[in-house]
Motif scaffolding. Structure first.
Motif, short mmCIF file in Angstrom:
data_model
loop_
_atom_site.label_atom_id
_atom_site.label_comp_id
_atom_site.label_asym_id
_atom_site.label_seq_id
_atom_site.Cartn_x
_atom_site.Cartn_y
_atom_site.Cartn_z
N SER A 6 -89.95 24.60 -48.43
CA SER A 6 -91.03 25.14 -47.51
C SER A 6 -91.54 24.54 -46.42
CB SER A 6 -92.23 25.44 -48.34
OG SER A 6 -92.13 26.70 -49.26
N LYS A 37 -94.76 32.37 -44.50
CA LYS A 37 -95.68 31.25 -44.16
C LYS A 37 -95.75 30.91 -42.61
CE LYS A 37 -96.31 29.14 -48.92
NZ LYS A 37 -96.39 28.03 -49.56
N PRO A 148 -89.99 16.75 -58.07
CA PRO A 148 -90.71 17.04 -57.06
C PRO A 148 -91.77 16.01 -56.65
CG PRO A 148 -90.96 18.71 -58.46
CD PRO A 148 -89.96 17.72 -59.14
N SER B 3 -100.79 18.43 -50.56
CA SER B 3 -100.17 17.07 -50.39
C SER B 3 -100.95 15.84 -49.87
CB SER B 3 -99.02 17.08 -49.61
OG SER B 3 -98.05 18.05 -50.00
N SER B 6 -103.54 15.86 -44.24
CA SER B 6 -103.12 16.64 -43.38
C SER B 6 -102.72 18.19 -43.68
CB SER B 6 -101.70 16.21 -42.80
OG SER B 6 -101.76 14.92 -42.31
N GLU B 7 -102.14 18.62 -44.84
CA GLU B 7 -101.92 19.61 -45.35
C GLU B 7 -103.32 20.49 -45.43
OE1 GLU B 7 -100.20 20.46 -49.13
OE2 GLU B 7 -99.56 22.47 -48.71
N ILE B 10 -104.86 21.27 -41.90
CA ILE B 10 -103.99 22.44 -41.33
C ILE B 10 -104.35 23.77 -41.95
CG2 ILE B 10 -101.54 23.28 -41.08
CD1 ILE B 10 -100.67 20.48 -40.44
N SER B 34 -103.75 14.96 -37.57
CA SER B 34 -103.27 16.11 -38.24
C SER B 34 -103.69 17.39 -37.56
CB SER B 34 -103.57 16.47 -39.83
OG SER B 34 -104.80 15.92 -40.03
N HIS B 141 -106.09 10.94 -53.51
CA HIS B 141 -105.02 9.74 -53.61
C HIS B 141 -105.59 8.73 -52.66
CE1 HIS B 141 -102.33 11.85 -50.05
NE2 HIS B 141 -103.32 11.23 -49.54
N PRO B 148 -100.38 9.20 -54.34
CA PRO B 148 -99.95 10.39 -53.47
C PRO B 148 -98.86 11.09 -54.11
CG PRO B 148 -99.66 8.28 -52.04
CD PRO B 148 -100.21 8.00 -53.74
N PRO B 149 -98.74 12.48 -53.88
CA PRO B 149 -99.48 13.42 -53.02
C PRO B 149 -100.58 13.93 -53.97
CG PRO B 149 -97.53 14.42 -53.88
CD PRO B 149 -97.34 13.10 -54.56
N GLN B 175 -100.15 31.95 -53.23
CA GLN B 175 -100.31 30.52 -52.71
C GLN B 175 -101.36 30.27 -51.73
OE1 GLN B 175 -96.42 28.88 -52.00
NE2 GLN B 175 -95.93 28.85 -54.03
N THR B 177 -101.30 27.38 -50.14
CA THR B 177 -100.85 25.86 -49.25
C THR B 177 -99.77 26.11 -48.75
OG1 THR B 177 -99.94 25.57 -51.28
CG2 THR B 177 -101.81 24.68 -51.38
N ILE B 178 -99.32 25.26 -47.58
CA ILE B 178 -98.12 25.19 -47.09
C ILE B 178 -97.02 24.82 -48.10
CG2 ILE B 178 -96.83 24.17 -45.02
CD1 ILE B 178 -99.60 23.76 -43.83
N VAL B 179 -96.95 23.68 -48.61
CA VAL B 179 -96.02 23.03 -49.58
C VAL B 179 -95.97 24.09 -50.71
CG1 VAL B 179 -95.58 21.58 -51.36
CG2 VAL B 179 -96.42 20.87 -49.07
N SER B 180 -94.78 24.84 -51.34
CA SER B 180 -94.47 25.54 -52.54
C SER B 180 -94.46 25.05 -53.74
CB SER B 180 -93.52 26.66 -52.14
OG SER B 180 -93.84 27.34 -50.92
N THR B 181 -93.31 24.22 -54.04
CA THR B 181 -93.04 23.64 -55.14
C THR B 181 -93.90 22.28 -54.93
OG1 THR B 181 -90.87 24.54 -55.50
CG2 THR B 181 -91.29 22.49 -56.78
N PRO B 183 -95.63 18.70 -57.29
CA PRO B 183 -95.49 17.99 -58.77
C PRO B 183 -96.87 18.51 -59.35
CG PRO B 183 -96.00 16.51 -56.96
CD PRO B 183 -95.56 17.77 -56.33
#
Lengths: 294, 294
Positions: A6, A37, A148, B3, B6-7, B10, B34, B141, B148-149, B175, B177-181, B183
């Motif tokens: 992503s 997104k 991940p 993460s 920054s995420e 945003i 960011s 973190h 992190p993350p 979702q 968030t920007i990140v999908s998959t 941890p």
């Protein structure tokens, strides 16, 4: 390195916009939701091109959408729903003809297709050997065997000034990602996997995944389910009514996690290196019980 | 979970834009880079407000920038350069008066300030007790002791429909968030830290960081260096000429990593729980050697 596909896809969209100054990107209807997104965030706008019966983008449809607001074209090398591969070479030709760039989402295929080629499968080109491919996303946390978060955003060096973000309080004062602080171990882990497996190890893993894919396809049909699209890589679908409900019951009753495809009205199996015959048999047994009872 | 800061930042900008339909956000000049990423990506546009001599945003300057294109105001609860805290209560009042929302970047302060308050320090409000605070970013973190993350993006529930992203092939099909998959272990790790430390443990850690901050400040001045801003939380700066060069030499010759502040022309020490007297002494010794030689 990114957090995964992503982040890479969104950065790819950012690159297309920054390099061309234009806002519209042409995406296959089957493109990953991360491109939506990127659109929601306001980075680009999408026009969706038609796909064929195997969910590969139709180059004629792509061409019909090109105008002078077009920033680029998205190609998917192993799409999420069907596991098929967009005709990236033809997208590259279109990009050449209209002076555009191509972003390739190879999150799933980037560490699979090269080894399928070694195994003698016919794999179309999808990489930087195509001159209009500006950037590629590849996920080591898929076929790279790294936990991940481990994604990669690969881009042609001559674009780097366009897409750098300032990071004033770090010593390396540029970043090429959305995430700032990130763990250092994913690139190290990926390097270790490469060293440990080598090209031969990756080929062997790929062979195993393809073998398991054939096994899954055979067993699914033996059990009387329909496979809506002949598997081309490592995704096998099982046609069912109301896939979301079935998948949720599989999870709740049998603790088995499968994806779904709305487009194909199917359960969606991604045959990763850890999948074996037993797991496939167990899934089918659970599925039979579940669907008999309804 | 995100993460990291920054995420979260945003996403905070995305929330301000989506909820108000407006594009301009007022940020302190000292806001984290960011937010500039969010601007580059095209999510929002920034107007920068002036800051006082302690790098806290000036509410009058913020007010002078408000017009009918304003989507919201950014407040920073422990800024990156000086470790000071923006007057979030006053930003909240402005937001109330002009019908705007506030996003609070508490990446650094979110898990520090509440415990400083327990220790009797005067800490201004910066959280959801202020009614116009729409969302807050906090990084486990950093002072949450999770690798992190591990970031968090906290937002008021009534905004959730506005800022959800569709994730069609997952069972939980939304979702934020920007990140999908991502941890699964960071929230688990953070939960474990909370269970292990408890409120008392966090207070003790905070006390240690504050004690080390005082120690660092005292030792820096004993060695004849200038501390450009009296530490308010856990950041101590050391005034030097050409901080980037000094930091790079510290890293290369002594394997000591410090941040820098361009704004303060300083080396920037963030006193995290692992920092002890020895580390501070070692840094100052290295710095003395380095600057004597030049």
């Amino acid at each position: 390195f990114t957090s995964g596909g992503s982040e890479a896809n969104i950065l790819g969209m950012y690159l297309l916009r920054k390099v061309t100054g234009k806002k519209y990107v042409i995406a296959p209807k089957t493109a990953h939701f991360s491109f939506v997104k990127a659109e929601n965030l306001g980075i680009i706008k999408l026009k969706f091109a038609e796909v064929d019966e195997r969910l590969r983008v139709d180059p004629d449809s792509v061409e019909s959408l090109i105008d002078n607001s077009t920033a680029g074209i998205i190609g998917v090398a192993v799409n999420t729903d069907a596991g098929t591969i967009d005709p990236i070479e033809e997208l590259n030709e279109l990009a050449h003809a209209y002076d555009l760039y191509v972003y390739v989402d190879a999150a799933l295929g980037g560490l699979l297709l090269p080894f399928m080629k070694v195994l003698g499968r016919e794999i179309p080109k999808f990489d930087f050997s195509l001159e209009r491919v500006a950037a590629i996303g590849v996920d080591p946390h898929k076929f790279g065997l790294v936990p991940p978060p481990a994604g990669m955003f690969l881009f042609r060096k001559n674009f780097s000034d366009n897409i750098a973000f300032d990071a004033p309080y770090y010593l390396g004062n540029r970043q090429y990602t959305i995430v700032s602080t990130r763990p250092a171990w994913p690139p190290v882990a990926f390097w270790a996997v490469i060293k440990a497996l080598g090209r031969r190890g990756f080929v062997r893993l790929t062979e195993k995944c393809l073998r398991m894919t054939s096994y899954a396809r055979k067993r699914i049909e033996e059990e009387g389910f329909e496979v809506p699209i002949e598997p081309e890589t490592i995704i096998v679908n099982i046609k069912v009514d109301n896939p979301r409900k079935v998948a949720m019951e599989l999870k709740r009753k049998y603790r088995i996690s499968v994806g779904i495809s709305k487009k194909l009205s199917s359960l969606r199996l991604v045959i990763m290196p850890h999948v074996n015959e037993k797991a496939i048999d167990r899934l089918l047994e659970a599925l039979n019980k579940l669907l008999d009872k309804r």
